[in-house]
Design a protein around this motif. Structure first.
Motif, PDB file in Angstrom:
ATOM      1  N   ARG A  40       0.814  -1.219   0.000  1.00 12.78           N
ATOM      2  CA  ARG A  40       0.000   0.000   0.000  1.00 12.78           C
ATOM      3  C   ARG A  40       0.847   1.269   0.000  1.00 12.78           C
ATOM      4  O   ARG A  40       0.441   2.295  -0.577  1.00 12.78           O
ATOM      5  CB  ARG A  40      -0.906   0.002   1.239  1.00 12.78           C
ATOM      6  N   VAL A  41       2.003   1.199   0.684  1.00 17.70           N
ATOM      7  CA  VAL A  41       2.876   2.373   0.797  1.00 17.70           C
ATOM      8  C   VAL A  41       4.289   1.937   0.435  1.00 17.70           C
ATOM      9  O   VAL A  41       5.070   1.556   1.301  1.00 17.70           O
ATOM     10  CB  VAL A  41       2.854   2.955   2.232  1.00 17.70           C
ATOM     11  N   PRO A  42       4.651   1.958  -0.864  1.00 14.54           N
ATOM     12  CA  PRO A  42       5.990   1.507  -1.273  1.00 14.54           C
ATOM     13  C   PRO A  42       7.097   2.283  -0.563  1.00 14.54           C
ATOM     14  O   PRO A  42       6.948   3.468  -0.262  1.00 14.54           O
ATOM     15  CB  PRO A  42       6.001   1.767  -2.783  1.00 14.54           C
ATOM     16  N   ARG A  43       8.187   1.590  -0.291  1.00 11.94           N
ATOM     17  CA  ARG A  43       9.331   2.213   0.364  1.00 11.94           C
ATOM     18  C   ARG A  43       9.923   3.324  -0.501  1.00 11.94           C
ATOM     19  O   ARG A  43       9.850   3.266  -1.726  1.00 11.94           O
ATOM     20  CB  ARG A  43      10.399   1.146   0.668  1.00 11.94           C
ATOM     21  N   PRO A  44      10.521   4.358   0.129  1.00 10.46           N
ATOM     22  CA  PRO A  44      11.097   5.474  -0.640  1.00 10.46           C
ATOM     23  C   PRO A  44      12.176   5.000  -1.615  1.00 10.46           C
ATOM     24  O   PRO A  44      12.918   4.053  -1.333  1.00 10.46           O
ATOM     25  CB  PRO A  44      11.705   6.366   0.458  1.00 10.46           C
ATOM     26  N   SER A  45      12.234   5.653  -2.756  1.00  6.91           N
ATOM     27  CA  SER A  45      13.227   5.303  -3.759  1.00  6.91           C
ATOM     28  C   SER A  45      14.642   5.636  -3.276  1.00  6.91           C
ATOM     29  O   SER A  45      14.858   6.626  -2.572  1.00  6.91           O
ATOM     30  CB  SER A  45      12.948   6.067  -5.056  1.00  6.91           C
TER      31      SER A  45
END
Length: 335
Positions: A40-45
């Protein structure tokens, strides 16, 4: 006396006394919870480089610890450095690099902005069902006021806030410190400022099945239909006199529900003895929801430190999910 095995000896003693975090670690699938959050909330690039973010499972465990023990970000950082049981639960016992208060705050803020709290709650429901804890024997509906920091506004400012607007003279810094979404309400002649948590608890296991958060001014009856659990094996539900509303009860019966709601009197028209006896009979099954709210109170569920409905809803929904995880672990141990 110096001992090379002091850590192991203390851990063994901790286990013999019964570490509640060890039960959570044993029965909860934190990998699945972390995977749902990442989905739901992908990790920061990391395209711009920099230090890699902490694993989502670790941060999820810290989120659970915060809600379980009602810790601020500062206290969470301190306890993680100081407390052996926390280090063991979080998996940071043998590392010098642990998340600090800013990292914990940033992780939680990402989740708040993504409105992911209900997906976390739903993942916990899946784990309950996987362990055999289906909702059974009907449900109990209730609501509790959750207090927020009182706002000291002038009469003019309060009039603007009541219209769900922000006074134009407030600076950006002042706006960040003002909660314009919490509301006042009265209960038993006493005034409270904050939010309202409405829940549905299944009668068999005392697990929270549905959650609804609003400002404190909304009536309990408005939340009744929202928190009814359609997945319960029984169509019976119990509620206190705050939910008494004859037209709504007739409608609920027409669509197949079996409401057991205590009656209340009106000014100059007290309830008769038969209704009093009925209220007393309904008090016993309805009391099971009070045990749930007592546990939430121990976890700090009667007060929010945050500002705004979004953060309050995140905190209360996740706290309800953590209560379920704690309750599930206890039920599995008793079994």
């Amino acid at each position: 006396m110096f001992s090379l095995f002091a850590d192991q000896e203390r851990e063994a003693k901790l286990d013999s006394l019964g570490d509640p975090l060890a039960l959570l670690d044993k029965h909860v699938d934190f990998v699945a919870l972390a995977a749902e959050i990442d989905r739901r909330v992908p990790r920061p690039s990391r395209a711009k480089g920099g230090r890699p973010p902490y694993p989502t499972e670790l941060m999820t465990r810290l989120l659970v610890l915060q809600q379980l023990f009602n810790l601020s970000d500062e206290q969470m950082e301190f306890q993680l450095l100081d407390r052996m049981s926390f280090q063991r639960f979080a998996g940071v016992k043998h590392t010098g690099r642990v998340p600090d208060r800013n990292t914990i705050w940033c992780f939680r803020e990402r989740l708040v902005k993504a409105n992911v709290e209900h997906q976390i709650f739903a993942e916990v429901q899946l784990q309950l069902q996987a362990q055999g804890f289906q909702a059974r024997e009907g449900q109990i509906i209730d609501a509790s006021i959750v207090r927020a920091p009182t706002q000291h506004n002038t009469a003019d400012e309060q009039a603007v806030v009541k219209e769900r607007a922000i006074p134009v003279e407030w600076s950006p810094a002042k706006r960040r410190q003002k909660d314009v979404e919490a509301r006042w309400t009265k209960k038993h002649g006493k005034s409270y400022f904050g939010y309202k948590l409405s829940v549905s608890v299944d009668r068999r296991h005392k697990l929270i099945r549905c959650v609804r958060v609003s400002d404190a001014s909304e009536a309990d009856t408005l939340h009744l239909v929202d928190v009814l659990d359609r997945g319960n094996s029984s169509r019976d539900f119990w509620a206190d006199r705050g939910y008494h509303d004859k037209p709504r009860e007739r409608w609920l019966k027409l669509i197949g529900w079996r409401p057991h709601i205590q009656r209340k009197g009106q000014a100059g028209k007290p309830i008769h003895e038969r209704s009093k006896a009925r209220n007393k009979r309904l008090a016993s099954p309805r009391a099971r929801v009070e045990h749930v709210f007592a546990s939430l109170t121990q976890m700090g569920g009667k007060v929010v430190r945050s500002i705004g409905l979004a953060r309050a809803e995140f905190s209360l929904v996740v706290k309800s999910a953590v209560y379920n995880l704690k309750r599930m672990s206890s039920l599995l141990e008793m079994a």
